[in-house]
Design an enzyme around this catalytic site. Structure first.
Site, PDB file in Angstrom:
ATOM      1  N   HIS A 343       0.852  -1.198   0.000  1.00 44.19           N
ATOM      2  CA  HIS A 343       0.000   0.000   0.000  1.00 44.19           C
ATOM      3  C   HIS A 343       0.882   1.241   0.000  1.00 44.19           C
ATOM      4  O   HIS A 343       1.879   1.300   0.720  1.00 44.19           O
ATOM      5  CB  HIS A 343      -0.913   0.012   1.220  1.00 44.19           C
ATOM      6  CG  HIS A 343      -1.694   1.283   1.364  1.00 44.19           C
ATOM      7  ND1 HIS A 343      -2.819   1.539   0.620  1.00 44.19           N
ATOM      8  CD2 HIS A 343      -1.496   2.382   2.144  1.00 44.19           C
ATOM      9  CE1 HIS A 343      -3.295   2.741   0.940  1.00 44.19           C
ATOM     10  NE2 HIS A 343      -2.506   3.268   1.860  1.00 44.19           N
ATOM     11  N   MET A 410       3.807  -5.935   2.997  1.00 45.81           N
ATOM     12  CA  MET A 410       4.989  -6.310   2.224  1.00 45.81           C
ATOM     13  C   MET A 410       5.604  -5.146   1.449  1.00 45.81           C
ATOM     14  O   MET A 410       6.743  -5.244   1.004  1.00 45.81           O
ATOM     15  CB  MET A 410       4.640  -7.439   1.241  1.00 45.81           C
ATOM     16  CG  MET A 410       4.351  -8.765   1.918  1.00 45.81           C
ATOM     17  SD  MET A 410       5.790  -9.338   2.853  1.00 45.81           S
ATOM     18  CE  MET A 410       5.193 -10.935   3.420  1.00 45.81           C
ATOM     19  N   GLU A 411       4.858  -4.081   1.258  1.00 42.51           N
ATOM     20  CA  GLU A 411       5.397  -2.887   0.585  1.00 42.51           C
ATOM     21  C   GLU A 411       4.684  -1.660   1.125  1.00 42.51           C
ATOM     22  O   GLU A 411       3.464  -1.582   1.078  1.00 42.51           O
ATOM     23  CB  GLU A 411       5.185  -2.942  -0.937  1.00 42.51           C
ATOM     24  CG  GLU A 411       6.103  -3.846  -1.707  1.00 42.51           C
ATOM     25  CD  GLU A 411       5.901  -3.698  -3.207  1.00 42.51           C
ATOM     26  OE1 GLU A 411       5.853  -2.546  -3.699  1.00 42.51           O
ATOM     27  OE2 GLU A 411       5.785  -4.725  -3.892  1.00 42.51           O
ATOM     28  N   ASN A 412       5.467  -0.712   1.625  1.00 47.46           N
ATOM     29  CA  ASN A 412       4.925   0.593   1.983  1.00 47.46           C
ATOM     30  C   ASN A 412       6.086   1.565   2.030  1.00 47.46           C
ATOM     31  O   ASN A 412       7.076   1.322   2.720  1.00 47.46           O
ATOM     32  CB  ASN A 412       4.206   0.554   3.335  1.00 47.46           C
ATOM     33  CG  ASN A 412       3.740   1.931   3.792  1.00 47.46           C
ATOM     34  OD1 ASN A 412       4.228   2.457   4.790  1.00 47.46           O
ATOM     35  ND2 ASN A 412       2.818   2.522   3.067  1.00 47.46           N
TER      36      ASN A 412
END
Length: 567
Positions: A343, A410-412
């Site tokens: 996100h 897992m992604e920010n």
């Protein structure tokens, strides 16, 4: 909607919201929440193979679709850049592990290069032993530094030969080849790797690779290609999960999941039922597209309804959205031990009816428009705005929508444009503080969040944007052949969050901010001195050997003259 289209709609927003006014029912930001994360919460950073490794044709690696895409020389990437060298991570493993230790992270998320392990993409044809050794050594080095590896099997770099021979993800046979590749990885590394991600952000892989053509393999199969690609990816994910579950789980006791990226979609007018429905539709076309089959056994009903209706209006006998058989639905449902979420930002969503005669496309199928608020902090990219409250809402949506699964973020992260070379990235500190705090509030709400991966460890190759956007905690000087890394201020700040596992009290959190900015001024001086150091290095490597050679030559001539005179 593509980021450039969002940008072009900025002029509309004051008309809708009123200049400087809040939207009707606009979410109020709660006050900052001081507290700590649950015991055992895992903190990390991430990267991907193609974006960082370089060594694109070394030690037996085969070409990927991104190698072919960037080497085509057709202006597909900003500045016609490639990732042939990138961060040179292939040759700098120990240096980068030192950076991980400096950050005090619990885990490191990275991806394996499928064509580095299987040059043709097919296990039965050839396994590259040097590639296997590289990743085995990397995993061992991480574990010896008390850093847990979280390993992504596929982060967009499909072996080029699979694209050429079979059409890549347009061909259902990719699911079998992926399963064989996954089994190789489970067999070789599963004794040490306990967290596996099958695919990273498959929605972008499908949409940008097979709909808009902005990503490799660069196909523009509008309204059809991306749905077929996604269909095959979901089947491939399920096959890999079942392989692990059947063959490896009892011995290795690991977890297999998928990582799905989605921005939050907030109704523009929360008193308008059509905007509420459009925002829900946005989330289902984004997150539900992949999550719903895995958690509920089929595509979201709204996707089936909208794409089916538009397909019929376009004169097609069957929906452009493929159909799972009853057996496939049963096989796919439940194939995730955790939900990985990526996100970055938020959009306001309002309904817009696109006539079917405009032709098939993912954007038209959704019947909505994405808007941004001009008052949101713009971090330099055309699409990324800091809207922390949207993160909490997305986490709570996933928690309720999919039955309270264990969630790993897992992604920010936040990018910086290339013309900003300052290491005092205060805006990234504010982004981290806001987003991580909203994640803490989501845990307080009841979301079962197990870990957080900040994106990313290093500045790296950013796909069609080349090296223009910088997401890293560490600045990489790409113009220097040694690719030196320099810590930005956010390194110190994130490290403090990790050590405290949250935000203990106002005084301490404020002191982190001040100390981080003090440290970065020293690092800026180091970076400013880099051109001089490069010049000195050139003198050392070129001028000094040349002078020495001349001295030896002169000495030899003088010696010859002396010997002649004596004779």
């Amino acid at each position: 909607m593509k980021p450039v289209q969002v940008a072009t709609l900025l002029w509309m927003l004051p008309l809708v919201l009123g200049l400087g006014a809040a939207r009707m029912g606009s979410p109020e930001e709660d006050s900052f929440y001081y507290g700590t994360f649950p015991f055992g919460f895992s903190w990390g950073v991430g990267s991907s193979a193609y974006q960082t490794e370089g060594a694109w044709d070394q030690d037996g690696k085969g070409p990927s679709i991104w190698d072919a895409f960037t080497h085509s020389g057709k202006g597909k990437v900003l500045g016609n850049e490639t990732a042939d060298v990138a961060c040179d991570g292939y040759h700098k493993v120990q240096e980068d592990i030192t950076l991980l230790r400096e950050l005090h992270v619990s885990h490191y998320r990275f991806s394996l290069s499928w064509p580095r392990l299987l040059p043709t993409g097919i296990r039965a044809e050839k396994v590259n032993k040097k590639g296997m050794k590289f990743y085995s050594d990397l995993i061992d080095a991480l574990l010896s530094s008390n850093v847990t590896p979280i390993v992504t099997l596929h982060h967009w770099d499909l072996p080029q030969l699979l694209q050429v021979k079979y059409g890549g993800w347009q061909n259902v046979s990719m699911a079998n080849y992926f399963r064989d590749y996954a089994n190789l990885c489970f067999e070789a590394f599963g004794d040490r790797v306990k967290h596996w991600i099958t695919f990273s952000d498959p929605r972008a892989m499908a949409e940008k690779g097979y709909e808009t053509g902005h990503h490799a393999p660069g196909l523009k199969l509008r309204g059809t290609g991306l749905y077929k690609t996604a269909h095959h990816i979901i089947k491939a994910h399920a096959q890999a999960w079942h392989s692990y579950n059947t063959t490896w789980r009892s011995k290795q006791q690991g977890l297999v999941g998928i990582s799905l990226n989605c921005d939050w979609g907030e109704p523009l007018d929360i008193s308008n039922p059509k905007d509420i429905e459009a925002a829900e539709r946005y989330l289902q076309f984004c997150l539900g597209w992949f999550a719903n089959p895995i958690y509920a056994g089929d595509y979201p009903q709204v996707m089936k309804d909208y794409i089916g209706r538009k397909s019929a209006e376009q004169g097609l006998e069957m929906s452009r959205l493929p159909v799972f058989s009853l057996q496939e639905k049963s096989y796919i449902k439940g194939t995730s031990d955790f939900l990985g979420l990526g996100h970055f930002t938020t959009r306001y969503i309002t309904e817009r009816n696109y006539p079917s005669r405009q032709g098939p496309s993912y954007q038209n199928d959704r019947d909505l428009i994405e808007l941004v608020d001009p008052d949101w902090p713009n971090l330099g990219s055309t699409w990324l705005y800091a809207v922390p409250w949207g993160f909490r809402r997305l986490l709570n949506f996933a928690q309720t929508q999919y039955g309270n699964p264990p969630i790993y973020v897992m992604e920010n992260g936040a990018s910086q444009k290339f013309h900003c070379t300052q290491l005092c990235d205060e805006w990234r500190i504010q982004y981290l503080k806001g987003y991580i705090n909203e994640m803490l509030k989501a845990i307080k709400d009841g979301a079962n969040i197990k870990g957080y991966t900040s994106w990313s460890l290093l500045d790296k190759f950013e796909w069609e944007k080349g090296y223009s956007d910088r997401y890293g905690f560490y600045y990489v000087e790409f113009n220097d052949r040694n690719k030196p890394r320099y810590p930005k201020a956010s390194v110190q700040y994130y490290k403090k969050i990790i050590i405290a596992s949250g935000f203990p009290n106002p005084r301490e959190v404020e002191s982190w901010h001040q100390k981080a900015l003090e440290t970065c001024s020293i690092n800026n001086q180091m970076l400013a001195a880099e051109p001089l150091l490069r010049h000195m290095q050139m003198v050392t490597e070129v001028v000094v050997p040349t002078v020495c050679s001349l001295c030896i030559l002169i000495a030899a001539v003088l010696l010859m003259l002396l010997m002649r005179r004596q004779s």
